[in-house]
Design a protein around this motif. Structure first.
Motif, PDB file in Angstrom:
ATOM      1  N   SER A  88     -19.165  11.369 -11.832  1.00 59.84           N
ATOM      2  CA  SER A  88     -20.154  11.416 -10.754  1.00 59.84           C
ATOM      3  C   SER A  88     -21.164  12.516 -11.000  1.00 59.84           C
ATOM      4  N   GLU A 118      -6.863  14.913  -1.651  1.00 58.25           N
ATOM      5  CA  GLU A 118      -8.062  14.075  -1.668  1.00 58.25           C
ATOM      6  C   GLU A 118      -9.027  14.527  -2.758  1.00 58.25           C
ATOM      7  N   ARG A 119      -9.253  15.825  -2.797  1.00 60.83           N
ATOM      8  CA  ARG A 119     -10.165  16.322  -3.836  1.00 60.83           C
ATOM      9  C   ARG A 119      -9.561  16.130  -5.214  1.00 60.83           C
ATOM     10  N   LYS A 137      -7.912  13.677  -6.250  1.00 58.56           N
ATOM     11  CA  LYS A 137      -8.073  12.285  -6.708  1.00 58.56           C
ATOM     12  C   LYS A 137      -9.438  12.049  -7.337  1.00 58.56           C
ATOM     13  N   ASP A 138     -10.397  12.862  -6.970  1.00 59.77           N
ATOM     14  CA  ASP A 138     -11.737  12.701  -7.545  1.00 59.77           C
ATOM     15  C   ASP A 138     -11.743  13.344  -8.928  1.00 59.77           C
ATOM     16  N   SER A 159     -13.835  13.720 -11.083  1.00 60.48           N
ATOM     17  CA  SER A 159     -14.980  14.557 -11.451  1.00 60.48           C
ATOM     18  C   SER A 159     -14.795  16.005 -11.027  1.00 60.48           C
ATOM     19  N   ASN A 160     -13.749  16.273 -10.244  1.00 58.77           N
ATOM     20  CA  ASN A 160     -13.462  17.654  -9.860  1.00 58.77           C
ATOM     21  C   ASN A 160     -12.716  18.418 -10.946  1.00 58.77           C
ATOM     22  N   ARG A 190     -17.511   4.623  -3.217  1.00 59.94           N
ATOM     23  CA  ARG A 190     -16.505   4.524  -4.271  1.00 59.94           C
ATOM     24  C   ARG A 190     -15.708   3.236  -4.113  1.00 59.94           C
ATOM     25  N   LEU A 243     -11.626   5.425  -9.617  1.00 62.70           N
ATOM     26  CA  LEU A 243     -12.104   6.714 -10.085  1.00 62.70           C
ATOM     27  C   LEU A 243     -11.067   7.792  -9.802  1.00 62.70           C
ATOM     28  N   ARG A 244     -10.106   7.427  -9.011  1.00 63.31           N
ATOM     29  CA  ARG A 244      -9.153   8.430  -8.563  1.00 63.31           C
ATOM     30  C   ARG A 244      -7.837   8.320  -9.293  1.00 63.31           C
TER      31      ARG A 244
END
Lengths: 198, 623
Positions: free
Chosen positions: A74, A155-156, A158-159, A161-162, B25, B49-50
């Motif tokens: 992202s 939650e973060r 799972k992203d 891009s983090n 998403r 994506l996760r």
């Protein structure tokens, strides 16, 4: 592309040559970081088609920088990071592939197949000494966790891009491990290699 | 546009398109993934994506990882070793080290030579001496003339960073042979310096560390004197590396802040008192401090600096404020708190890749796990230092007694503050007076930490009961002469902060995309984030940008005054001059800063040293 080629990489992968370094004769034991599980010896497939064991073939006794990325990142974060490391590669010049190695490991290996990585590497005109790597999702998750690139907020976390902001750098022989931001300047990143030699 | 610029362009275009179309998403997930190399959506349904929730490699001490048992109160608290000057206090007896041109006769100490690591460091990083000429690196305040250039050292010290075996506790499987540690003068913590305003001192630090580390650490160091009013080249900046096989000469002018303003040796109301020195190598601070590279330094007032004979902290309990000291500093005691983790085999454990921070289940004081300290029936001054790396304390006494707090971050408060408990985060110092004459011989009082903390993120905010026992005082009937010390009603006045503010800045400390950042950016050695004219005053707003992390923010050089914390005024214990801000989750602090006297670069960083090593730092410069 055939869906099957994205799944079960170990099953569907074509029979490729395996030019990993043979370290059977290495006398030194694995570094303490490896023994402690920070550098798991997971199998990986490079954009070149070569197969490697992460620790034994890519890290052991070497000076390296490795980061995580995904092609569909992202906010363009990963291409920017790759472009940055590409500039670092130029700054390191002949050291690349001789005594410094880069590895970029996909956090989305089910999408970032060898072919995708090959195109990606070609798009960045990546020079020797830098491999883009894919593998089994579970293995790469283990590697990411072992590097601490984890967010405590589920939650973060799972992203994906983090987890692309930091790169790990180090010298396995000297057992020195640090981290540097891939969003820093190329010169700043390149300078970290000055303290990994003696 | 070359090929990878095109790729970036395409990525950004796609990103904009996704945003414009309002795709979420979830939509992408239904549609399949984008292949940015082809610019097309890949027909791969069901891929996310996760990733699945993954546990961090940050073991929670006492839950995921247990150190072997050790019996409390079996080891006596070691006193910090008192640092002595070189033989005869003669600078020519300083070892000239190994490499480079030797300073022969006629090349006195204080003249930079090839053995001084500053040379090699400037060769490897030319921007350092491009920004600061060699002449200034070779000590701004020594032999340069002018008001600020003439503080030649009067005391000469030498110290060696070495590897040696240290016994954290004899009950560990390593027993009395101990296990490898790194430290100054082969002790953990390093020796205690007793220094004095008006007596500039010199320390040559030799780096004798081996290339092969402890599994963590690097044999390149930079020894920061936290938080002396030192010229930049002697501050122990992360960029100024002392390489193995070299030495680095530090010159401490020991002047109060405000030399340019007040003349002489500055304003005594700006005095510091309890400092510490520790490694500050860029990217490796947490590893090297955990290895043991830290120690204490206290500084006393210049003799007779106050006209009023009832004022002053002279290291003499018959003079000035008459704070507890005794002969040979017997009752002026440094206490270094440091938590460690061992694996089940008793081998030192450092969570090399845990980005939250590192905490351990064994509490050490002056390098020993849960020691006891025999105390005499009189007053003591304890200088308490939290050496980190990432634990925050809330101190109580087992008998419910109060602490008499006289200094926060080493700086004496305007008056003692009596509290039942107080919080102490990483790098903070608190000086407390405890009066054991109140108790009969045989009394045992335990210092207890009741702050609950499960990870390097910071304390949970809960108090645990009964808490973790850290240090036991055992009152003895031993003779001590006469206790001439006092707990004065008033201590050092606070200097006024009336100088107008020339500029306001704000700094947000935040985790961002897996990095620790300040104002959205990771540390970059090529960036100076603020250039501040010497002599000016500024208002800084320090913001914790979210998440549940505590950030103990440390600003080098002159200490600050906190104006507000979360828009509230401060309790007296926090109202003095400080150099660490305990920035709890989502907190905002407003501080008043002055930048006086010396010039050069200084950092501001998170003193959860794991955060610092992962780029939570900025560099600013006094010009």
């Amino acid at each position: 592309m055939d869906r099957r080629s994205f799944l079960g990489l170990g099953l569907a992968a074509p029979a490729l040559s395996v030019p990993g370094r043979s370290l059977a004769a290495t006398e030194r034991p694995r570094s303490r970081a490896a023994q402690a599980g920070y550098l798991p010896n997971i199998p990986l497939l490079a954009h070149t088609g070569e197969r490697f064991r992460f620790y034994d073939d890519l890290i052991r006794e070497r000076t390296v920088l490795f980061n995580f990325f995904l092609v569909s990142c992202s906010e363009g974060r990963c291409p920017l990071a790759t472009a940055k490391l590409r500039a670092v590669q130029d700054l390191l010049g002949e050291r690349m592939g001789r005594d410094v190695f880069f590895y970029s490991i996909s956090l989305q290996p089910e999408v970032d197949t060898r072919q995708v990585l090959k195109e990606y590497a070609e798009a960045f005109d990546v020079k020797p000494g830098w491999l883009f790597l894919t593998g089994k999702k579970a293995d790469i998750e283990l590697l990411r966790r072992s590097q601490g690139f984890v967010d405590n907020d589920p939650e973060r976390d799972k992203d994906l891009s983090n987890h692309v902001g930091m790169a790990r750098y180090g010298n396995d022989r000297l057992e020195r491990w640090g981290a540097v931001s891939v969003n820093s300047e190329a010169e700043n990143i390149a300078s970290t290699f000055k303290w990994l030699t003696s | 546009m070359n090929s990878h610029e095109k790729l970036i362009q395409r990525t950004m275009d796609l990103q904009r398109e996704i945003t414009r179309e309002g795709l979420t998403r979830r939509d992408l997930l239904k549609m399949g993934m984008l292949s940015l190399s082809s610019g097309l959506l890949l027909p791969i349904p069901g891929l996310s994506l996760r990733a699945a929730r993954a546990d961090a490699i940050c073991p929670e001490p006492g839950k995921d990882l247990f150190s072997p048992p050790t019996r409390p109160w079996t080891v006596e608290l070691p006193r910090l070793v008192e640092k002595q000057v070189v033989p005869g206090n003669d600078p020519s007896s300083c070892d000239v080290g190994y490499g480079g041109a030797l300073p022969g006769p006629g090349v006195p100490v204080g003249t930079m030579t090839g053995g001084d690591s500053k040379f090699r460091c400037c060769e490897e990083f030319p921007e350092l001496h491009n920004a600061t000429p060699y002449a200034e690196l070779d000590h701004q305040a020594w032999g340069k003339g002018g008001r600020l250039g003439n503080f030649a050292p009067q005391k000469f010290y030498e110290m060696r960073a070495k590897q040696f075996n240290h016994v954290w506790h004899p009950d560990l499987p390593a027993g009395n042979s101990g296990q490898p540690a790194w430290g100054f003068d082969s002790v953990v913590p390093g020796p205690m310096f007793r220094t004095r305003y008006g007596e500039p001192h010199f320390v040559r630090i030799h780096n004798d560390l081996p290339a092969q580390n402890l599994g963590f650490g690097i044999n390149q160091i930079s020894t920061h004197m936290h938080n002396l009013h030192s010229p930049s080249e002697s501050d122990g900046n992360p960029l100024f590396v002392n390489y193995s096989g070299h030495y680095y000469d530090y010159h401490y002018p020991n002047v109060y802040a405000g030399v340019n303003q007040y003349g002489g040796i500055g304003n005594p109301n700006e005095a510091l008192g309890t400092l510490w020195y520790h490694d500050h190598k860029l990217d490796f601070t947490s590893q090297n401090v955990y290895a043991g590279l830290a120690g204490m330094n206290c500084i006393y007032d210049a003799h007779g600096i106050y006209a009023d004979p009832n004022m002053g902290d002279y290291g003499d309990e018959t003079k000035g404020w008459r704070l507890p000291c005794g002969d040979n500093y017997e009752f002026d005691v440094g206490l270094v708190f440091h938590d460690r983790q061992f694996d089940p085999n008793g081998v030192d454990f450092f969570p090399l890749t845990c980005l939250d921070g590192a905490i351990g289940d064994k509490m050490t004081v002056n390098g020993k796990i849960q020691p006891f300290m025999p105390v005499k029936r009189r007053k003591y001054r304890f200088r308490m230092l939290n050496m980190g790396p990432s634990r925050s304390y809330d101190w109580f006494l087992s008998n419910g007694a109060s602490f008499v707090v006289i200094a926060n971050d080493g700086n004496l408060l305007p008056a003692p503050v009596v509290v039942k408990n107080f919080k102490q985060t990483v790098a903070e110092r608190f000086d407390v007076i405890m009066d054991f004459s109140l108790y009969p011989a045989g009394t045992q009082i335990v210092l207890v930490n009741r702050a609950e903390q499960k990870s390097g993120r910071g304390p949970t905010g809960n108090l645990i009961s009964p808490g973790f026992q850290v240090l036991k005082f055992v009152v003895t009937s031993d003779a001590f002469g006469v206790d001439e010390s006092r707990i004065p009603a008033k201590l050092r006045p606070l200097p006024d902060i009336k100088q107008p503010i020339s500029r306001s800045r704000s700094w947000e400390f935040k985790r961002n995309g897996g990095e620790w950042t300040v104002n959205g950016l990771p540390y970059n050695r090529n960036v100076i984030s603020a250039e501040i004219p010497e002599g000016s005053a500024e208002r800084w707003t320090i913001i914790n940008g979210g998440g549940s992390w505590q950030h103990p923010v440390h600003i080098h050089y002159e200490e600050h005054r906190m104006l507000t914390y979360n828009r509230r005024t401060l309790p007296p214990i926090e109202g003095g001059r400080k150099d660490v801000i305990r920035l709890d989750a989502n907190a905002t602090a407003e501080i008043y800063m002055r930048f006086r006297d010396f010039k050069g670069i200084y950092p501001m960083h998170c003193h959860n040293v794991v955060h610092e090593d992962h780029a939570m730092m900025v560099m600013w410069k006094i010009v």
